[in-house]
Design a protein around this motif. Structure first.
Motif, PDB file in Angstrom:
ATOM      1  N   PRO A 154       0.836  -1.216   0.000  1.00 15.05           N
ATOM      2  CA  PRO A 154       0.000   0.000   0.000  1.00 15.05           C
ATOM      3  C   PRO A 154       0.864   1.257   0.000  1.00 15.05           C
ATOM      4  CG  PRO A 154      -0.597  -1.499   1.795  1.00 15.05           C
ATOM      5  CD  PRO A 154       0.715  -1.966   1.250  1.00 15.05           C
ATOM      6  N   GLU A 155       0.283   2.360  -0.443  1.00 10.04           N
ATOM      7  CA  GLU A 155       1.029   3.616  -0.417  1.00 10.04           C
ATOM      8  C   GLU A 155       1.353   4.025   1.013  1.00 10.04           C
ATOM      9  OE1 GLU A 155       0.787   7.968  -2.548  1.00 10.04           O
ATOM     10  OE2 GLU A 155      -1.040   7.241  -1.573  1.00 10.04           O
ATOM     11  N   ARG A 156       0.401   3.772   1.915  1.00 12.19           N
ATOM     12  CA  ARG A 156       0.601   4.112   3.326  1.00 12.19           C
ATOM     13  C   ARG A 156       0.308   2.870   4.165  1.00 12.19           C
ATOM     14  NH1 ARG A 156       1.397   9.540   4.108  1.00 12.19           N
ATOM     15  NH2 ARG A 156       0.884  10.886   2.326  1.00 12.19           N
ATOM     16  N   PRO A 157       1.286   1.974   4.280  1.00  9.13           N
ATOM     17  CA  PRO A 157       1.070   0.716   5.005  1.00  9.13           C
ATOM     18  C   PRO A 157       0.950   0.938   6.507  1.00  9.13           C
ATOM     19  CG  PRO A 157       3.375   0.955   4.449  1.00  9.13           C
ATOM     20  CD  PRO A 157       2.659   2.097   3.774  1.00  9.13           C
ATOM     21  N   THR A 158       0.339  -0.018   7.179  1.00  9.77           N
ATOM     22  CA  THR A 158       0.343  -0.038   8.642  1.00  9.77           C
ATOM     23  C   THR A 158       1.431  -0.996   9.103  1.00  9.77           C
ATOM     24  OG1 THR A 158      -1.212  -1.882   8.811  1.00  9.77           O
ATOM     25  CG2 THR A 158      -2.154   0.350   8.679  1.00  9.77           C
ATOM     26  N   TRP A 159       1.813  -0.872  10.360  1.00  7.92           N
ATOM     27  CA  TRP A 159       2.805  -1.799  10.900  1.00  7.92           C
ATOM     28  C   TRP A 159       2.240  -3.215  10.930  1.00  7.92           C
ATOM     29  CZ3 TRP A 159       7.766  -1.391  11.069  1.00  7.92           C
ATOM     30  CH2 TRP A 159       8.386  -0.147  11.196  1.00  7.92           C
ATOM     31  N   THR A 160       0.944  -3.341  11.152  1.00  9.66           N
ATOM     32  CA  THR A 160       0.329  -4.671  11.124  1.00  9.66           C
ATOM     33  C   THR A 160       0.484  -5.312   9.753  1.00  9.66           C
ATOM     34  OG1 THR A 160      -1.294  -4.042  12.819  1.00  9.66           O
ATOM     35  CG2 THR A 160      -1.820  -5.954  11.466  1.00  9.66           C
ATOM     36  N   GLN A 161       0.256  -4.546   8.710  1.00  6.62           N
ATOM     37  CA  GLN A 161       0.447  -5.065   7.351  1.00  6.62           C
ATOM     38  C   GLN A 161       1.901  -5.423   7.099  1.00  6.62           C
ATOM     39  OE1 GLN A 161      -1.297  -1.621   5.364  1.00  6.62           O
ATOM     40  NE2 GLN A 161      -2.987  -2.890   4.574  1.00  6.62           N
ATOM     41  N   MET A 162       2.819  -4.617   7.598  1.00  7.95           N
ATOM     42  CA  MET A 162       4.246  -4.894   7.413  1.00  7.95           C
ATOM     43  C   MET A 162       4.616  -6.233   8.051  1.00  7.95           C
ATOM     44  SD  MET A 162       5.573  -2.346   5.676  1.00  7.95           S
ATOM     45  CE  MET A 162       7.300  -2.099   6.036  1.00  7.95           C
ATOM     46  N   ALA A 163       4.059  -6.514   9.222  1.00  7.75           N
ATOM     47  CA  ALA A 163       4.331  -7.786   9.884  1.00  7.75           C
ATOM     48  C   ALA A 163       3.783  -8.956   9.065  1.00  7.75           C
ATOM     49  CB  ALA A 163       3.729  -7.792  11.280  1.00  7.75           C
ATOM     50  N   GLU A 164       2.612  -8.777   8.463  1.00 10.69           N
ATOM     51  CA  GLU A 164       2.018  -9.830   7.625  1.00 10.69           C
ATOM     52  C   GLU A 164       2.889 -10.090   6.393  1.00 10.69           C
ATOM     53  OE1 GLU A 164      -1.818  -8.188   6.878  1.00 10.69           O
ATOM     54  OE2 GLU A 164      -2.615  -8.726   8.866  1.00 10.69           O
ATOM     55  N   PHE A 165       3.381  -9.003   5.789  1.00 10.76           N
ATOM     56  CA  PHE A 165       4.274  -9.161   4.641  1.00 10.76           C
ATOM     57  C   PHE A 165       5.576  -9.856   5.059  1.00 10.76           C
ATOM     58  CE2 PHE A 165       2.328  -5.013   2.846  1.00 10.76           C
ATOM     59  CZ  PHE A 165       1.282  -5.718   2.279  1.00 10.76           C
ATOM     60  N   ALA A 166       6.112  -9.432   6.193  1.00 11.32           N
ATOM     61  CA  ALA A 166       7.387  -9.984   6.669  1.00 11.32           C
ATOM     62  C   ALA A 166       7.281 -11.492   6.876  1.00 11.32           C
ATOM     63  CB  ALA A 166       7.808  -9.292   7.958  1.00 11.32           C
ATOM     64  N   THR A 283       7.898   3.639  -0.376  1.00 12.84           N
ATOM     65  CA  THR A 283       6.620   4.193   0.058  1.00 12.84           C
ATOM     66  C   THR A 283       6.802   4.805   1.445  1.00 12.84           C
ATOM     67  OG1 THR A 283       4.242   3.781   0.108  1.00 12.84           O
ATOM     68  CG2 THR A 283       5.637   2.140   1.182  1.00 12.84           C
ATOM     69  N   PHE A 284       5.709   5.333   1.993  1.00 15.20           N
ATOM     70  CA  PHE A 284       5.802   6.066   3.255  1.00 15.20           C
ATOM     71  C   PHE A 284       6.102   5.128   4.424  1.00 15.20           C
ATOM     72  CE2 PHE A 284       3.231   8.739   0.492  1.00 15.20           C
ATOM     73  CZ  PHE A 284       3.832   9.977   0.677  1.00 15.20           C
ATOM     74  N   ALA A 285       6.650   5.694   5.488  1.00 14.34           N
ATOM     75  CA  ALA A 285       6.883   4.933   6.713  1.00 14.34           C
ATOM     76  C   ALA A 285       5.546   4.431   7.252  1.00 14.34           C
ATOM     77  CB  ALA A 285       7.586   5.806   7.753  1.00 14.34           C
ATOM     78  N   PRO A 286       5.535   3.257   7.852  1.00 11.54           N
ATOM     79  CA  PRO A 286       4.266   2.696   8.328  1.00 11.54           C
ATOM     80  C   PRO A 286       3.627   3.537   9.427  1.00 11.54           C
ATOM     81  CG  PRO A 286       5.969   1.010   8.219  1.00 11.54           C
ATOM     82  CD  PRO A 286       6.658   2.325   8.039  1.00 11.54           C
ATOM     83  N   GLN A 287       2.312   3.549   9.426  1.00 13.20           N
ATOM     84  CA  GLN A 287       1.537   4.154  10.495  1.00 13.20           C
ATOM     85  C   GLN A 287       0.774   3.037  11.198  1.00 13.20           C
ATOM     86  OE1 GLN A 287      -0.313   6.804   7.626  1.00 13.20           O
ATOM     87  NE2 GLN A 287      -2.256   5.747   7.849  1.00 13.20           N
ATOM     88  N   GLN A 288      -0.029   3.382  12.162  1.00 12.93           N
ATOM     89  CA  GLN A 288      -0.821   2.356  12.835  1.00 12.93           C
ATOM     90  C   GLN A 288      -2.116   2.985  13.328  1.00 12.93           C
ATOM     91  OE1 GLN A 288      -0.057  -0.844  12.710  1.00 12.93           O
ATOM     92  NE2 GLN A 288      -1.798  -1.573  13.910  1.00 12.93           N
ATOM     93  N   ASP A 289      -2.204   3.325  14.619  1.00 18.87           N
ATOM     94  CA  ASP A 289      -3.409   3.978  15.133  1.00 18.87           C
ATOM     95  C   ASP A 289      -3.489   5.426  14.663  1.00 18.87           C
ATOM     96  OD1 ASP A 289      -3.700   1.580  16.403  1.00 18.87           O
ATOM     97  OD2 ASP A 289      -3.155   2.313  18.388  1.00 18.87           O
ATOM     98  N   THR A 290      -2.338   6.001  14.346  1.00 16.94           N
ATOM     99  CA  THR A 290      -2.265   7.385  13.872  1.00 16.94           C
ATOM    100  C   THR A 290      -1.081   7.507  12.909  1.00 16.94           C
ATOM    101  OG1 THR A 290      -1.954   9.701  14.558  1.00 16.94           O
ATOM    102  CG2 THR A 290      -0.821   8.030  15.848  1.00 16.94           C
ATOM    103  N   ASP A 291      -1.122   8.547  12.085  1.00 15.43           N
ATOM    104  CA  ASP A 291       0.044   8.814  11.240  1.00 15.43           C
ATOM    105  C   ASP A 291       0.939   9.874  11.858  1.00 15.43           C
ATOM    106  OD1 ASP A 291      -1.567  11.019  10.940  1.00 15.43           O
ATOM    107  OD2 ASP A 291      -1.455  11.077   8.755  1.00 15.43           O
TER     108      ASP A 291
END
Length: 435
Positions: A154-166, A283-291
């Motif tokens: 995604p253009e603006r991934p979440t840390w949760t998504q990053m963990a799933e990709f990892a 892409t942008f640094a991951p966000q989570q509950d907030t950017d």
């Protein structure tokens, strides 16, 4: 005495006078690729200024900070030019430890420097360091590995998504690791990354009364996530990896993803040093509950200590190394994509944007970074990946060691956070907060 002997004597006296007039500047800098390039290209400066010689002291990031802090606090006077960041520029400038960067040459074009960078290196409108480059943080990923796995970043991934990709990209038996992140202890090493993760999870270093909040649910979630992510999907020995180590891992094809400084863009796309130069996405640094506070703001800058007895020569060098002419020199010798990023509006020309596929994300990340509002909750401090108070250097260093210990399994996360809360509370009380 004959005429020839008289002339020879006069020549020797003149040469001796010229030699004694030459000044040697001692420059302390960090051992990253941009600064190594500056050292190499500084031969041009010495050719243009034969009366100035340059003596380089190049140090690892943590060692550099320790050496400079000790020297300037004791007024040791070992250095004429310091490589520092926004943290030191504002605090040391306020104490009168740095020479003001005033009366710059007209062709320096200070208005060309981004306002956020100027402000970060200033105190009450007075500039105390000239920016060599500025950076935010961003996500680097292997486009070929994503395509093979059928994944879409995604253009603006979440840390949760990053963990799933990892998890899906982690193949240690093939020397391929799902996620590379800073683990090396240091307030400007692991804590720069960890703090942006914590910000994204809604955490903050201190509440509005300067009370540490490491015993809160936000820090617990963020720290647990960080330690789990690197423990499960990071490379071996992650607690020893800082910016340079992770850059080397990424460039040798061992990291599927990496979140770190935007300045790495020119290195990971340079085929002379990166095996995956044509397979990198940004892409942008991951966000989570907030950017808010999910991407940092920093600048490596050149400053002159007030103790230097060679301030005129030091100013000549610092203005040269941070000038448009230096940027032009880099473009001519090493390619336009290698121009020091993030400081000048003129850098982001159509030519640069076309040559640097990371430029757009870098520029937008720098614009969005807001050190005055780094968290979803109000804070009493300024700083995204750091807290701009004198005590932070010691506190952040200690906290960084504890996070590294948790990463190596020396203590559970909750026990580590309890220890961090206690030590930080103790140090803040000793320093007299709230003030």
């Amino acid at each position: 005495m004959n005429l020839s002997r008289l002339l020879l004597g006069s020549t020797c006296i003149a040469l001796a006078g010229a030699a004694s007039a030459a000044q040697t500047l001692t420059i302390a800098t960090v051992n990253n690729a941009d600064m190594i390039r500056m050292q190499r290209l500084s031969q041009t400066f010495e050719q243009q200024n034969p009366e100035i010689d340059l003596n380089w002291v190049v140090l690892e990031e943590n060692v550099l900070r320790q050496r400079l802090t000790t020297d300037i606090a004791t007024q040791g006077g070992q250095f004429d030019v310091l490589t520092i960041g926004m943290y030191e520029a504002s605090l040391w400038g306020d104490k009168g430890w740095l020479a003001p960067m005033t009366n710059l040459p007209a062709d320096y074009d200070l208005d060309d420097v981004f306002p956020s960078v100027r402000e970060g290196l200033s105190v009450d409108g007075t500039l105390y360091a000239l920016p060599f480059y500025a950076e935010s943080s961003m996500t680097y990923y292997r486009t070929d590995l994503f395509e093979q796995a059928g994944l879409q970043m995604p253009e603006r991934p979440t840390w949760t998504q990053m963990a799933e990709f990892a998890e899906k990209l982690h193949k240690p038996d093939q020397d391929q690791y799902g996620m590379c992140l800073r683990g090396k202890a240091g307030w400007g090493e692991n804590m720069a990354l960890v703090t942006t993760v914590a910000n994204a999870f809604g955490a903050r270093w201190f509440d509005e009364q300067w009370q540490p909040e490491f015993n809160g649910p936000e820090w617990t979630r963020a720290a647990t996530f960080y330690v789990d992510l690197l423990s499960k999907y990071g490379p071996p020995g992650a607690s020893s990896n800082g910016f340079n180590e992770n850059l080397a891992l990424f460039n040798t094809g061992k990291c599927a993803m990496w979140v770190d400084a935007t300045v790495a863009g020119s290195f990971v796309t340079d085929a002379s040093q990166s095996k995956v130069a044509d397979k990198v996405g940004f892409t942008f640094a991951p966000q989570q509950d907030t950017d808010k506070g999910s991407a940092w703001l920093y600048s490596w800058a050149l400053a002159i200590p007030s103790t230097s007895k060679k301030q005129e020569a030091a100013k000549a060098f610092t203005t040269w190394a941070t000038s448009k002419d230096y940027a032009k020199l880099v473009a001519e010798t090493d390619g336009v994509a290698n121009v020091p990023p993030g400081t000048r509006e003129s850098t982001y020309s159509a030519e640069y944007m076309a040559a640097a596929p990371f430029a757009e994300i870098t520029l937008e990340s720098l614009k969005q970074a807001d050190p005055a509002s780094p968290s979803a909750k109000p804070v009493p401090y300024v700083g995204i990946q750091l807290v701009t108070i004198p005590e932070f250097q010691a506190i952040g260093t200690q906290v960084g060691k504890m996070f590294a210990a948790a990463l190596t399994g020396q203590m559970p996360v909750e026990q580590m956070l309890t220890a961090v809360q206690q030590s930080t509370t103790r140090e803040m009380k000793r320093a007299g907060y709230p003030k």
